[in-house]
Design a protein around this motif. Structure first.
Motif, PDB file in Angstrom:
ATOM      1  N   ASN A   1       0.835  -1.202   0.000  1.00 38.02           N
ATOM      2  CA  ASN A   1       0.000   0.000   0.000  1.00 38.02           C
ATOM      3  C   ASN A   1       0.873   1.257   0.000  1.00 38.02           C
ATOM      4  OD1 ASN A   1       1.017   0.043   2.573  1.00 38.02           O
ATOM      5  ND2 ASN A   1      -0.958   0.365   3.593  1.00 38.02           N
TER       6      ASN A   1
ATOM      7  N   ASP B   1       3.579   1.925  -8.688  1.00 43.76           N
ATOM      8  CA  ASP B   1       2.806   1.882  -9.917  1.00 43.76           C
ATOM      9  C   ASP B   1       2.948   0.495 -10.536  1.00 43.76           C
ATOM     10  OD1 ASP B   1       1.460   2.300 -12.231  1.00 43.76           O
ATOM     11  OD2 ASP B   1       2.669   3.990 -12.930  1.00 43.76           O
ATOM     12  N   LEU B   2       1.838  -0.242 -10.604  1.00 42.30           N
ATOM     13  CA  LEU B   2       1.868  -1.608 -11.113  1.00 42.30           C
ATOM     14  C   LEU B   2       1.511  -1.698 -12.584  1.00 42.30           C
ATOM     15  CD1 LEU B   2       0.115  -3.425  -8.124  1.00 42.30           C
ATOM     16  CD2 LEU B   2       2.516  -2.848  -8.434  1.00 42.30           C
TER      17      LEU B   2
ATOM     18  N   LYS C   1       1.103   6.925  -8.983  1.00 43.05           N
ATOM     19  CA  LYS C   1       0.218   6.396  -7.954  1.00 43.05           C
ATOM     20  C   LYS C   1       0.830   6.476  -6.560  1.00 43.05           C
ATOM     21  CE  LYS C   1      -2.360   3.411 -11.057  1.00 43.05           C
ATOM     22  NZ  LYS C   1      -2.763   2.029 -11.398  1.00 43.05           N
TER      23      LYS C   1
ATOM     24  N   ASN D   1      -3.968   4.031  -1.015  1.00 44.26           N
ATOM     25  CA  ASN D   1      -4.109   2.992  -2.026  1.00 44.26           C
ATOM     26  C   ASN D   1      -3.629   1.648  -1.500  1.00 44.26           C
ATOM     27  OD1 ASN D   1      -1.339   3.234  -2.062  1.00 44.26           O
ATOM     28  ND2 ASN D   1      -1.268   4.401  -3.956  1.00 44.26           N
TER      29      ASN D   1
ATOM     30  N   ASN E   1      -2.388  -2.227  -3.452  1.00 43.82           N
ATOM     31  CA  ASN E   1      -2.140  -2.890  -4.734  1.00 43.82           C
ATOM     32  C   ASN E   1      -1.728  -4.330  -4.526  1.00 43.82           C
ATOM     33  OD1 ASN E   1      -2.454  -0.372  -6.120  1.00 43.82           O
ATOM     34  ND2 ASN E   1      -0.352   0.152  -5.533  1.00 43.82           N
TER      35      ASN E   1
ATOM     36  N   THR F   1      -0.460  -7.649  -7.156  1.00 42.19           N
ATOM     37  CA  THR F   1      -0.173  -8.113  -8.515  1.00 42.19           C
ATOM     38  C   THR F   1       0.453  -9.501  -8.458  1.00 42.19           C
ATOM     39  OG1 THR F   1       0.195  -5.881  -9.373  1.00 42.19           O
ATOM     40  CG2 THR F   1       1.128  -7.682 -10.623  1.00 42.19           C
TER      41      THR F   1
ATOM     42  N   PHE G   1      -4.413  -8.625 -11.299  1.00 45.38           N
ATOM     43  CA  PHE G   1      -4.155  -7.269 -10.821  1.00 45.38           C
ATOM     44  C   PHE G   1      -5.357  -6.780 -10.024  1.00 45.38           C
ATOM     45  CE2 PHE G   1      -2.780  -8.018 -15.177  1.00 45.38           C
ATOM     46  CZ  PHE G   1      -1.403  -7.941 -15.059  1.00 45.38           C
TER      47      PHE G   1
ATOM     48  N   GLU H   1      -6.441  -3.422  -7.363  1.00 39.34           N
ATOM     49  CA  GLU H   1      -6.064  -2.160  -6.744  1.00 39.34           C
ATOM     50  C   GLU H   1      -7.251  -1.599  -5.973  1.00 39.34           C
ATOM     51  OE1 GLU H   1      -3.672   0.661  -9.143  1.00 39.34           O
ATOM     52  OE2 GLU H   1      -4.134  -0.691 -10.802  1.00 39.34           O
TER      53      GLU H   1
ATOM     54  N   ASN I   1      -7.804   2.265  -4.808  1.00 40.85           N
ATOM     55  CA  ASN I   1      -7.259   3.616  -4.767  1.00 40.85           C
ATOM     56  C   ASN I   1      -8.297   4.579  -4.222  1.00 40.85           C
ATOM     57  OD1 ASN I   1      -4.770   2.883  -5.998  1.00 40.85           O
ATOM     58  ND2 ASN I   1      -5.802   2.823  -7.978  1.00 40.85           N
TER      59      ASN I   1
END
Length: 875
Positions: free
Chosen positions: A266, A270-271, A303, A309, A311, A313, A335, A337, A339
């Motif tokens: 978190n 940027d994924l 991001k 956020n 994330n 992945t 993926f 997310e 946000n």
């Protein structure tokens, strides 16, 4: 304009070409290294007629001053470290490239130093160790310092202004078009050279048969790194309430290659590098959603600056070499997310007699989930090609938005889904003669459902014939099925001409269903106004003759496709039933002129006619957001496009100088014009039956040079674009002209164990209407600086800063960001790292820009000062 380009082109073609007997080529050894300083001579009965030596790239060139009996000439190679070689010279051949073997007994190896960059035929080779530094982590870090390359934040790679078509690892396409994970995760230590394949033809059976202008990248893995697994495990904790868990595993050997990555955090990483489609191989994904929650545009910040956020992945890439030249590739991506962003937007519409302002505050939670799976079965040999590529994809986006405007507060909940299927089959059989067949079949299917739920605190008045509505549910769904088949037959060469003839068929079926439901009865019941049940079918058949002419320094490709298309669509609710049949003729010509071995000109002339889709012809109202409604007039959009392109390129590996200059002009004529009716509370967007046109000029020049004095890769880029289009605002027809001038300079180098990079850009934007009643301009200056110091290749310190300054007639906005990183590498494969971000504790970011007729001001709440400590174990 079109006649002018045709005239210039045919004048150039008519210029006679005179030449003399020339012999040129390149020589390399069995290690694929250029042979430097070799003696090359042309002889006739042991008499030397011409002599030269190979240069730093192993190249040579000999010109004879008078005509000779070619049948009696030989080309002779001599070098103290290699075996002697002689080659008979042919009357119709000018280029002689060959490989030589070392002598079994060497007196002394006398080989000049191999340069950092050298050529081998159509391949450019970069030696990684000449550009890498101990501070670098991934191969992407090294690529960004190599002259001629540009690497984006998502891992996309551009070489001399052209996007690469493939990212190969030891010649194999392991990652497909989503190669950003390779750019970010492959360690620099395992790569020995990076090869640039110019004019790359990925289908071996078509090599020297079908010309290509693609550029591919190939990473050569060190032999000692192919026998074992590599990777890392990483964990981190930070403030406020930050965490990170990551693991990466890699193995690249001759038969088996895999790259896997799992990341949960978190901290705002940027994924997008994991799912960005850099080579457009996932173009079958139709993600053109039609509903939104408000006015907010995409956020321009990384991001890592988001307010909150989370994330996750998972990436898994597997390649296996099978028996009999078969191979299989499997790619999986998951993926997710979450946000959370807080934003402000203000839109100013400047009309003939008034100025309208829309503004809102938004507190938005966006939760996308994406799952992609791909399987590729391949056989690629010199005589046969087989490929079957299956793609499956699933999407679900959940958005919750709390919106405040001057007149109301509301909650908007939006759910968007997507199911996609695609199967791409290509087969080229083995032909005994030089003719070949190519069969391609493509099947696609998708479904995109959307649902928006709006709860205002007071009645909405956005919809016609509806008042005092306290709740709205908007449903929208599009289904798509498509089948394509194409058969090409190429004849064997006739003199300098290659010719192929193809026939293709395409069948498409679409449906579009939408409905708007209200919490109360309609004031004037007319429910059909808010429903769409549209069906669409499209059938097309085309014949495509294609010709390729290759002589001397000219390469010309001419495609002359022509065919018939039939489009029918209906919606019984509106008594809409239409059939549209058209003849198709979309010729295209590409040409390439090699001025010298290091310079070339590329050009293109393309006439293209396109037609609209099912999403352009619905007649029922659709509420795209709480203040915007859309509908069409049922007329099929039609666009006729003229496109002219020319570029000039220089590639000089010796001095490491690269230049790309290009100009593109586009003219588009459309049968429908967009009409925007707007007031303080609502916006209505329609199509009206009126011809209009759009013009676009684009000029770009980029110079890239490696400066040995400061060991830095430098680049200077200049862009100018000008776009003009016509549009209706509240019954006023206007021409809008947007101009954009951008200059960017960048340096990236190493001095005394200090790695540094600096960039600065200036952007001037101007938007105005044809009568200059509306004119807005802005200047944006962006600067960045990064300094990294290495102490005994164990302790690394990095400080990087960023500033953004926007100046227009009304405002001056400044933004500053400063970050610090400290990393220590222990002798036991552990790394310890501390990162402090946003040291200045900036919590707001604002930007301003213009689109035709609208000045937009946006503000974001961003993450304040934060810090994270992490531990990494490498194996």
């Amino acid at each position: 304009m079109k006649k002018f380009f045709y005239l210039i082109f045919f004048i150039i073609l008519s210029i006679p070409v005179f030449g003399q007997l020339k012999v040129e080529g390149q020589i390399w050894n069995e290690k694929n290294e250029p042979v430097i300083g070799a003696s090359i001579s042309v002889k006739q009965r042991n008499k030397i007629l011409g002599f030269t030596r190979t240069d730093q790239a192993g190249k040579y060139k000999i010109s004879l001053n008078q005509a000779r009996d070619v049948d009696q000439l030989i080309l002779e190679f001599n070098h103290i470290s290699y075996q002697k070689k002689t080659i008979p010279i042919q009357a119709n051949q000018q280029v002689y490239n060959f490989t030589v073997s070392e002598k079994t007994q060497l007196i002394q190896e006398v080989i000049g130093k191999i340069p950092p960059v050298y050529e081998k035929s159509d391949t450019l080779v970069y030696r990684v160790q000449q550009f890498a530094d101990s501070i670098d982590r991934s191969i992407g870090d090294v690529l960004s310092r190599m002259p001629g390359f540009e690497v984006s934040s998502s891992g996309k790679i551009t070489y001399n202004g052209q996007d690469i078509s493939q990212f190969l690892i030891d010649g194999e396409d392991v990652l497909g078009s989503r190669y950003g994970v390779g750019t970010k995760q492959i360690p620099k230590e395992i790569i020995t050279t990076i090869e640039v394949y110019r004019n790359h033809q990925p289908i071996r059976a078509l090599k020297d048969k079908l010309h290509s202008t693609d550029v591919a990248l190939n990473l050569k893995v060190k032999e000692g790194m192919k026998s074992h697994w590599m990777g890392e495990v990483k964990a981190g904790l930070g403030i406020p309430k930050q965490f990170l868990v990551e693991t990466n595993t890699i193995q690249f050997n001759d038969k088996f290659k895999t790259l896997n990555s799992l990341l949960v955090d978190n901290s705002g990483r940027d994924l997008s590098y994991g799912y960005a489609d850099h080579a457009n191989q996932w173009g079958m994904l139709d993600e053109s959603y039609h509903l939104q929650t408000g006015l907010m545009s995409p956020i321009f910040l990384p991001k890592s600056n988001f307010y909150k956020n989370f994330n996750t992945t998972l990436l898994s890439n597997y390649f296996k070499q099978l028996k009999d030249d078969w191979s299989i590739r499997l790619n999986l991506g998951v993926f997710y997310e979450k946000n959370h962003s807080s934003n402000f937007i203000r839109q100013e519409y400047t009309l003939t007699d008034q100025q309208l302002i829309n503004q809102e505050f938004s507190d938005l939670i966006y939760k996308p989930l994406k799952i992609d799976w791909q399987a590729n079965l391949l056989k690629n040999t010199d005589v046969r090609f087989f490929k079957n590529e299956l793609k499956l994809s699933w999407r679900i986006h959940q958005i919750t938005d709390l919106i405040q405007s001057p007149n109301l507060h509301l909650k908007d909940s939006l759910r968007q889904g997507g199911i996609h299927f695609s199967n791409d089959f290509t087969y080229i059989p083995n032909n005994k003669n030089k003719n070949f067949w190519k069969v391609t079949m493509l099947t696609k299917a998708s479904q995109l459902p959307e649902r928006s739920m709006i709860w205002p605190d007071q009645p909405l008045t956005v919809l016609p014939m509806v008042s005092h509505v306290l709740g709205i549910r908007q449903d929208f769904k599009k289904n798509h099925v498509e089948n394509q088949i194409m058969v090409d037959y190429q004849l064997k060469d006739w003199k300098n001409l290659k010719q192929s003839y193809g026939i293709s068929s395409r069948i498409t079926y679409n449906t579009l269903n939408s409905n708007t439901n209200f919490d109360k009865e309609l004031t004037e019941p007319s429910s059909l106004e808010f429903k769409n049940d549209l069906a669409w079918s499209q059938h097309a058949i085309a014949v495509q003759p294609s010709y390729f002419w290759d002589k001397a320094n000219w390469k010309i490709t001419l495609k002359i496709p022509f065919g018939l298309q039939s489009i029918s669509y209906k919606d019984d609710g509106f008594a809409l039933k239409k059939l549209k049949q058209n003849l198709l003729f979309n010729p295209k010509m590409d040409f390439q002129v090699n001025i010298a071995s290091t310079q070339k000109i590329n050009g293109q002339i393309w006439l293209n006619e396109t037609f609209g889709e099912i999403t352009d012809i619905y007649q029922g109202y659709i509420l795209s957001d709480f203040r915007t409604i859309r509908r069409s007039n049922g007329i099929l959009p039609n666009s006729k496009l003229q496109n002219y392109f020319i570029s000039y390129q220089i590639e000089m590996p010796g001095p490491m100088l690269f230049l790309n200059m290009r100009y593109n002009f586009t003219r588009e004529r459309r049968n429908l014009m967009i009409q925007v009716n707007i007031d303080q509370d609502k916006t209505q967007i329609n199509y009206i039956d009126r011809y209009n046109y759009a013009l676009r000029h684009y000029l770009n020049a980029k110079l890239s040079k490696f400066i040995n004095l400061i060991k830095a890769s430098s680049s200077l880029e200049v862009n100018y674009s000008e776009a003009m289009n016509q549009q209706l605002f509240n019954e006023d027809e206007k021409e809008f002209l947007n101009k954009n001038w951008r200059t960017k300079i960048n340096f990236n180098g190493i001095i005394n164990k200090v790695q540094w990079s600096a960039s600065s850009s200036f952007n001037y934007i101007r938007s105005e209407d044809g009568l200059r009643n509306f004119s807005k301009q802005a200047k944006v200056v962006t600067n960045s600086l990064s300094l990294s110091h290495s102490y005994k290749s164990k302790l690394f310190t990095t400080v990087n800063g960023f500033s953004n300054h926007l100046i227009d007639l009304q405002n001056k906005l400044d933004y500053y960001n400063l970050n610090f990183n400290l990393r220590y590498k222990s002798a036991k494969k552990f790394e310890y790292e501390l990162t402090v971000s946003n040291i200045f504790n900036q919590k707001n970011y604002e930007i301003q820009y213009s689109i035709p007729g609208v000045l937009i001001h946006q503000g974001y709440r961003i993450r304040g000062r934060n810090a994270m400590f992490q531990v990494t174990y490498k194996f």
